[in-house]
Every structure is written in structure tokens, then in C-alpha cells.
Design a protein around this motif. Structure first.
Motif, PDB file in Angstrom:
ATOM      1  N   LYS A 130       0.859  -1.180   0.000  1.00  0.00           N
ATOM      2  CA  LYS A 130       0.000   0.000   0.000  1.00  0.00           C
ATOM      3  C   LYS A 130       0.898   1.233   0.000  1.00  0.00           C
ATOM      4  O   LYS A 130       1.906   1.273   0.701  1.00  0.00           O
ATOM      5  CB  LYS A 130      -0.917   0.007   1.230  1.00  0.00           C
ATOM      6  N   GLY A 131       0.540   2.241  -0.796  1.00  0.00           N
ATOM      7  CA  GLY A 131       1.345   3.455  -0.826  1.00  0.00           C
ATOM      8  C   GLY A 131       1.011   4.323  -2.010  1.00  0.00           C
ATOM      9  O   GLY A 131       0.253   3.926  -2.911  1.00  0.00           O
ATOM     10  N   PRO A 132       1.587   5.521  -2.086  1.00  0.00           N
ATOM     11  CA  PRO A 132       1.259   6.475  -3.154  1.00  0.00           C
ATOM     12  C   PRO A 132       1.769   6.074  -4.529  1.00  0.00           C
ATOM     13  O   PRO A 132       1.362   6.674  -5.529  1.00  0.00           O
ATOM     14  CB  PRO A 132       1.931   7.768  -2.681  1.00  0.00           C
ATOM     15  N   GLY A 133       2.652   5.078  -4.594  1.00  0.00           N
ATOM     16  CA  GLY A 133       3.145   4.634  -5.893  1.00  0.00           C
ATOM     17  C   GLY A 133       2.290   3.568  -6.540  1.00  0.00           C
ATOM     18  O   GLY A 133       2.512   3.197  -7.697  1.00  0.00           O
ATOM     19  N   VAL A 134       1.302   3.053  -5.818  1.00  0.00           N
ATOM     20  CA  VAL A 134       0.498   1.933  -6.317  1.00  0.00           C
ATOM     21  C   VAL A 134      -0.576   2.424  -7.289  1.00  0.00           C
ATOM     22  O   VAL A 134      -1.287   3.393  -7.015  1.00  0.00           O
ATOM     23  CB  VAL A 134      -0.159   1.169  -5.149  1.00  0.00           C
ATOM     24  N   THR A 135      -0.692   1.753  -8.438  1.00  0.00           N
ATOM     25  CA  THR A 135      -1.704   2.094  -9.433  1.00  0.00           C
ATOM     26  C   THR A 135      -3.104   2.062  -8.847  1.00  0.00           C
ATOM     27  O   THR A 135      -3.388   1.310  -7.913  1.00  0.00           O
ATOM     28  CB  THR A 135      -1.635   1.101 -10.622  1.00  0.00           C
ATOM     29  N   GLY A 136      -3.992   2.843  -9.448  1.00  0.00           N
ATOM     30  CA  GLY A 136      -5.395   2.778  -9.067  1.00  0.00           C
ATOM     31  C   GLY A 136      -6.126   1.650  -9.759  1.00  0.00           C
ATOM     32  O   GLY A 136      -7.262   1.319  -9.400  1.00  0.00           O
ATOM     33  N   GLY A 137      -5.495   1.051 -10.767  1.00  0.00           N
ATOM     34  CA  GLY A 137      -6.131  -0.064 -11.456  1.00  0.00           C
ATOM     35  C   GLY A 137      -5.673  -0.194 -12.893  1.00  0.00           C
ATOM     36  O   GLY A 137      -4.775   0.516 -13.353  1.00  0.00           O
ATOM     37  N   TYR A 138      -6.318  -1.109 -13.618  1.00  0.00           N
ATOM     38  CA  TYR A 138      -5.971  -1.394 -15.004  1.00  0.00           C
ATOM     39  C   TYR A 138      -6.962  -0.723 -15.951  1.00  0.00           C
ATOM     40  O   TYR A 138      -8.165  -0.622 -15.654  1.00  0.00           O
ATOM     41  CB  TYR A 138      -5.981  -2.903 -15.250  1.00  0.00           C
ATOM     42  N   LEU A 139      -6.477  -0.282 -17.081  1.00  0.00           N
ATOM     43  CA  LEU A 139      -7.293   0.438 -18.050  1.00  0.00           C
ATOM     44  C   LEU A 139      -8.439  -0.446 -18.558  1.00  0.00           C
ATOM     45  O   LEU A 139      -8.201  -1.551 -19.082  1.00  0.00           O
ATOM     46  CB  LEU A 139      -6.420   0.894 -19.228  1.00  0.00           C
ATOM     47  N   ASP A 140      -9.669   0.036 -18.378  1.00  0.00           N
ATOM     48  CA  ASP A 140     -10.866  -0.637 -18.905  1.00  0.00           C
ATOM     49  C   ASP A 140     -10.925  -2.118 -18.534  1.00  0.00           C
ATOM     50  O   ASP A 140     -11.302  -2.963 -19.351  1.00  0.00           O
ATOM     51  CB  ASP A 140     -10.924  -0.494 -20.438  1.00  0.00           C
ATOM     52  N   ASP A 141     -10.562  -2.432 -17.313  1.00  0.00           N
ATOM     53  CA  ASP A 141     -10.584  -3.837 -16.867  1.00  0.00           C
ATOM     54  C   ASP A 141     -10.953  -3.882 -15.389  1.00  0.00           C
ATOM     55  O   ASP A 141     -10.094  -4.039 -14.512  1.00  0.00           O
ATOM     56  CB  ASP A 141      -9.231  -4.500 -17.109  1.00  0.00           C
ATOM     57  N   GLU A 142     -12.232  -3.742 -15.116  1.00  0.00           N
ATOM     58  CA  GLU A 142     -12.691  -3.707 -13.732  1.00  0.00           C
ATOM     59  C   GLU A 142     -12.440  -5.029 -13.012  1.00  0.00           C
ATOM     60  O   GLU A 142     -12.117  -5.051 -11.820  1.00  0.00           O
ATOM     61  CB  GLU A 142     -14.185  -3.366 -13.693  1.00  0.00           C
TER      62      GLU A 142
END
Length: 598
Positions: free
Chosen positions: A420-432
Motif C-alpha cells: 500500500k502506498g502512493p506509488g500503487v496504481t489505481g487499477g488497469y485500463l478498462d478492466d474492472e
């Protein structure tokens, strides 16, 4: 949950900035005459100063704007390492666009998928060969830009000329100064070892937080000289070399090729370089071969030099100084062994950074003795990338160090490393669905790697959660440590462990055929040597030696020699040099079955 680790909470890297472009701009005005990037052209190294770099970014951005690139536009870069890469990168970001790096070694179908899935409207491409691939693959592209010029498409220089004719002026600066940390900077597609590639969405804040964490952990300064070799389409090189160099105002040289690395090291004399462990292992093997081929006296000298270096490392790791006798021995070995290694690296390396796979402890300790620090780290595309890294002056070999500033790491009950941290992506493009699966219910990113902490909070990566070999006997085997130990042997290049659902472990092994030829005094090719019993005996002895420290059920019972190195070009490795197991199993099905015939 088991033990959780977080790095120090006092950031010492200076004022935090809102976005990448504004941060890097400030370095260009601090020392505009200083070389930012240097590339070999013919017989000369040609520098591009910080001032000229920024002027070209502005011109190229203005030209891209005339092509319709603006906020939210997605622009692909398909190229090897060269100054046009960061120029294009920063130009797109300055317009509020999103950069989509594409490995130039990918197949046409993979390139097509990335271009289509990302919605890229423009592709900046290196040369004629890649242009052909991108033309065929990129049906939805509105513009192609060639770095080297090509009939029928705009050249990089022509786009710069468009920008010079009609500059954006103050509107351009107002635009990039309005960018914030939450704005998307890039979408980077994972290497796809087990399925379709996923596009990790990274913001300016993700990458900046990583730069701040790296700077907090390692003493990187404007006087540093980087030698860039790993592809800039890989987040490791792009963040930890390109962006980090610009972030501190350092200079980056572009290596000519893998084959030219030894020559480039001596010419450039870098202070910092990022690479995968295999390069360092090859360097160590060459030094060891030289030491062991000089007769009994020279062999004994080399072995004593290695042991003295290990002793020095053990003492300094414990915070103690070598005694008078050891200092005298080290001074002697420095004249006879260590100094030659430093000279081969250019003589002023402060830090080699190793990532992407496990570095054998023996290799790290040897370079440490020679006065060359190798700092092993760990991270993923989805974490921008660095999660943990060792610190100098005394790295903890066998581990990937402690978490960087602001990043927390925990080990789940299943042994998975979670972040966990500020460098972690919010997710993958168009792939819920993939995004949902990537995070725990309480918001921690699941790395898919297994690990453990040592008593001092250093992380040790022990394998892949889904890559555990489950033998038919019920035993579980983590293949990576065994593969790394075998591949570190003098006559071995690569090793792939097998055994899932089988009653014992076996291995596919690629010998270092150059080393085998020297040892046997022959000129035979790989096909012939793979069938040579003398080659099998050499490799067999080294496998046995490498695996002594593992449990009996983890050691390969049988092995097959492959006639050539597994490669990216043949589709057996990802661009980040990870093995595509489904390809290897299919391609070498006959060899694998022979290992399990009674």
C-alpha cells in the motif's frame, strides 16, 4: 496477517511537486548547458544539453498539438533508447496526454492489441522495420511519426518544425503547470507471462512518489552519470534511470548494445547503472574464469581474494571494521584482483542497481569486495515500480531491502507480499475485473509474489504465489531460487524448473556454450554440444553443487540441455526477460516428456 513493514516517515528529499513535467522543467533551467542525454553517433558521443532538450520538448509538444494531441490523448512510443524517447515522453505529458510505451521486440499481434486497447491515436516509432509492424498493427492510428524519417509519414524533425512554425507559447506553460498528481501520466502494459496484457494506469503522483522514495533511500546527485541499457518501455528503466536522472539533474548515456556494454562501461565511466542480475553474473563469471584458468597458484589467489571479500562484507554488515591482518590481505588482493574489476566497470561506479530477478548473494559479495556496490531492489509495473530497495554503503544481500519512503508492505497468511502506498496504481485500463482481483478487500495491492521479512525488516522474495510447483507427492517447490542458483554456475546461462503434477523435479538447462567450448577446447555449436556427454557431465556437476543447499525434493532429478538460449525474439521470454512457460512447455514438449519417462 503477519509482519508489516513501513519505511521512515520523514521525507528528506525537498519540496514535493505537483506533476512530473513541472518538476523536470526546473532541472532544465538550473544548468541549461549541462549534458542531459548523450548518444553514440559514429565515432563520437553526441550530447544534448538540458536547455536544448527542453526547447525540443516544447517544439515537439507544439507540433503534436497541431496533430490533435491534447488532454487525455494517448500516444504510443515504439522505440529503443535514444534522446527522442524522453523528448516525446515529456512533450506528450506536457499537453496533458498519456504515454503508452510499447516494447519494440513485441510481435505484431501484441503491438496491435496494445495500440487498440489503449486507444492510441498517434504512435512515435523508431525506424523502418518497426514502422512496418506498427502500420500493419495500428489500424486506429490517425498519425505515425518516424524518429528516423520514412516515406509517407511525418518525421520527428518535421513535427518539431511544425511546432516551431506555430508555437503554443504561454498557453503551453500554463497547460503543464496546471497538471496535478492525480492526472494520468502513462499506461504501461504488463509483460503477459500467463495471459492477455493489462494496462496499468499510473499518475504523475504515482511516479513522483517513487522518485521521492528512491531519492530518500539512495544518494543520487546531479554529478551522477547514468548508463542506460534496459528498455525505456520498461517502467524500471524509465522511472529509475530516465526520470530519476532528470529529477536530480544528472547525465544519461545510452549504451549501444548488450555486446558493447563492456566497451561502453570503460568509455562512459558511469557512476550508476540499472540492469538485470544476469549482466552482473556474467561479469563475475568472466573474472572467475580468468582466475581459475591461470594455473593452481592464480586459482588459489582468486579464491582467497573472494573469501577475504566475503569476510569484509560480513564484518561491515555487523557494523565492525576489518582487523589489521585482513586489511593487509585486502590491500594485496586489491592490487591483484579487485582493482581490475573496478577498471572494467569504468573505475567510478558508486552503485549498480539490480532488479527483475534474484541476484545471487555470492555475486553481490564479490563486487562489494571489489568496491562496487550492487543494490538489489524489488517492484512491479503496478507500483511505479520500486517497493523496496537496499541501502548503501552496506546492502543486505539475499534480500531486496526495506520499503521506500511512504510505502507499506505486509505478508498475508498465504505468504503473499502485499503493498500500500502512493506509488500503487489505481487499477488497469478498462478492466474492472482485473482491478478488483488485484486488491484485497481492505485496499492492499496483491503482488502475486511470496516473501518474508528477516529480523531487521529486510524483505526476502521467495517465489511466485501461482508458480509453485506442486509435486504429485504433495511437496511444494518454489522454482525461482533453484533456477537462480543453477543459472549462477560458470557453465550455465539459463535454467527452467519443471515438476507440477509430477513425482519429481526436472530442469531444462541452457549451458553457457562459450564457457563450455573454452573448457573443452572445441569449436562445436550448441546443437552438437547439447548431445555431448562431456558437456552434460560439466553441467551435471554444477547443478549438483548449486542445489546442495536445497531440500532433496527441490533438486532436479533429471535435466535436458537446450541447444540455444531462450529469447525474447523467439517468444520464449517476455520483454522483461521472464520465461513464458506455456511457450516453453509447448516448444520443448518432447524434451520435457523424456525427463519423465522411466
Amino acid at each position: 496477517m503477519q509482519k508489516e513493514q513501513e519505511a521512515g516517515t520523514t521525507y528528506v528529499g525537498g519540496e514535493k511537486r505537483p506533476a512530473l513535467v513541472e518538476t523536470l522543467y526546473e532541472r532544465t533551467v538550473t544548468d541549461p548547458e549541462k549534458a542531459a542525454f548523450v548518444r553514440r553517433e559514429g565515432e563520437e558521443w553526441r550530447p544534448l544539453s538540458y536547455g536544448d532538450f527542453w526547447r525540443r520538448v516544447e517544439r515537439f509538444a507544439s507540433g503534436l498539438a497541431r496533430l490533435g494531441v491534447g488532454r487525455g490523448s494517448r500516444v504510443a512510443i515504439v522505440s529503443g533508447n535514444r534522446p527522442e524517447w524522453p523528448i516525446g515522453d515529456l512533450a506528450v505529458q506536457s499537453l496533458g496526454g498519456v504515454v503508452v510505451p510499447v516494447y519494440p521486440t513485441l510481435e505484431e499481434e501484441q503491438i496491435g492489441y496494445i495500440l487498440g486497447h489503449s486507444g492510441a491515436g498517434v504512435a512515435i516509432v523508431e525506424g523502418e522495420g518497426l514502422l512496418r509492424k506498427v502500420r500493419e498493427a495500428g489500424e486506429g492510428l490517425s498519425h505515425l511519426v518516424s524518429m528516423e524519417g520514412s516515406t509517407g509519414v511525418l518525421s520527428f524533425g518535421e513535427v518539431e518544425a511544425l511546432g516551431e512554425e506555430e508555437p503554443l507559447g504561454d498557453a503551453w506553460e500554463e497547460g503543464w503547470r496546471s497538471l496535478r498528481r492525480e492526472d494520468v501520466a502513462t499506461v504501461i502494459y504488463t509483460s503477459g507471462t500467463t495471459g492477455r496484457q493489462k494496462g496499468a494506469v499510473l499518475t504523475h503522483g504515482n511516479i513522483l512518489s517513487n522518485l521521492e522514495g528512491i531519492r530518500d533511500a539512495l544518494p543520487v546527485v546531479r554529478e551522477d552519470v547514468f548508463l542506460s541499457f534496459l528498455p525505456l518501455s520498461h517502467v524500471f528503466e524509465r522511472t529509475c534511470s530516465q526520470f530519476l536522472s532528470l529529477y536530480v539533474g544528472a547525465t544519461t548515456y545510452y549504451a549501444e548494445s548488450m555486446e558493447k556494454i563492456p566497451e561502453n562501461l570503460r568509455e562512459v565511466r558511469p557512476t550508476l547503472m540499472l540492469c538485470v542480475p544476469r549482466l552482473y553474473e556474467k561479469m563475475y563469471e568472466r573474472v572467475r574464469e580468468q582466475g581459475e584458468s591461470g594455473g593452481p597458484l592464480r586459482r588459489a589467489l582468486f579464491e582467497r581474494a573472494v573469501e577475504a571479500g566475503r569476510e569484509k562484507y560480513r564484518l561491515e554488515r555487523e557494523g565492525r571494521e576489518p582487523g589489521a591482518l585482513l586489511r593487509a590481505r585486502l590491500a594485496l588482493y586489491d592490487k591483484l584482483v579487485y582493482r581490475r574489476v573496478r577498471e572494467a566497470t569504468g573505475g567510478r561506479v558508486r552503485c549498480f542497481v539490480s532488479g527483475g530477478a534474484k541476484l545471487e548473494q555470492e555475486v553481490g559479495e564479490f563486487f562489494y569486495a571489489c568496491g562496487v556496490r550492487i543494490v538489489e531492489g524489488y517492484g512491479l509495473t503496478e507500483t511505479s515500480p520500486v517497493i523496496c530497495c537496499n541501502r548503501i554503503p552496506v546492502p543486505r544481500f539475499g534480500t531486496v531491502g526495506r520499503p521506500i519512503f511512504g510505502t507499506s508492505v505486509r505478508i498475508s497468511e498465504e505468504g503473499e507480499i502485499q503493498v500500500k502506498g502512493p506509488g500503487v496504481t489505481g487499477g488497469y485500463l478498462d478492466d474492472e475485473e482485473a482491478t478488483r482481483e488485484a486488491f484485497t478487500e481492505d485496499g492492499w495491492f496483491r503482488t502475486g509474489d511470496m516473501g518474508e521479512f528477516d529480523a531487521e525488516g529486510h524483505l526476502r522474495v521467495t517465489g511466485r504465489l501461482k508458480h509453485i510447483l506442486v509435486l504429485s507427492t504433495g511437496k511444494n517447490v518454489a522454482p525461482e531460487p533453484v533456477e537462480a542458483a543453477i543459472a549462477a554456475q560458470p557453465h550455465v546461462l539459463q535454467a527452467v524448473l519443471l515438476g507440477d503434477g509430477r513425482k519429481y523435479v526436472a530442469a531444462l538447462v541452457v549451458p553457457d556454450y562459450d564457457a563450455v567450448r573454452r573448457t573443452l577446447g572445441v569449436d562445436d555449436g550448441g546443437e552438437r554440444l547439447a548431445r555431448d556427454e562431456r558437456c552434460r557431465e560439466i553441467v551435471g556437476r554444477e547443478i549438483e553443487e548449486a542445489c546442495r543447499r536445497f531440500a532433496p525434493y527441490e533438486r532436479p532429478k533429471k535435466f535436458a540441455l537446450l541447444p540455444r538460449e531462450l529469447s525474447v525474439e523467439e517468444g520464449e521470454l517476455t520483454p522483461t526477460l521472464k520465461v513464458r512457460m506455456h511457450v516453453v512447455r509447448e516448444r520443448y514438449a518432447r524434451e520435457i516428456e523424456s525427463l519423465y519417462q522411466s
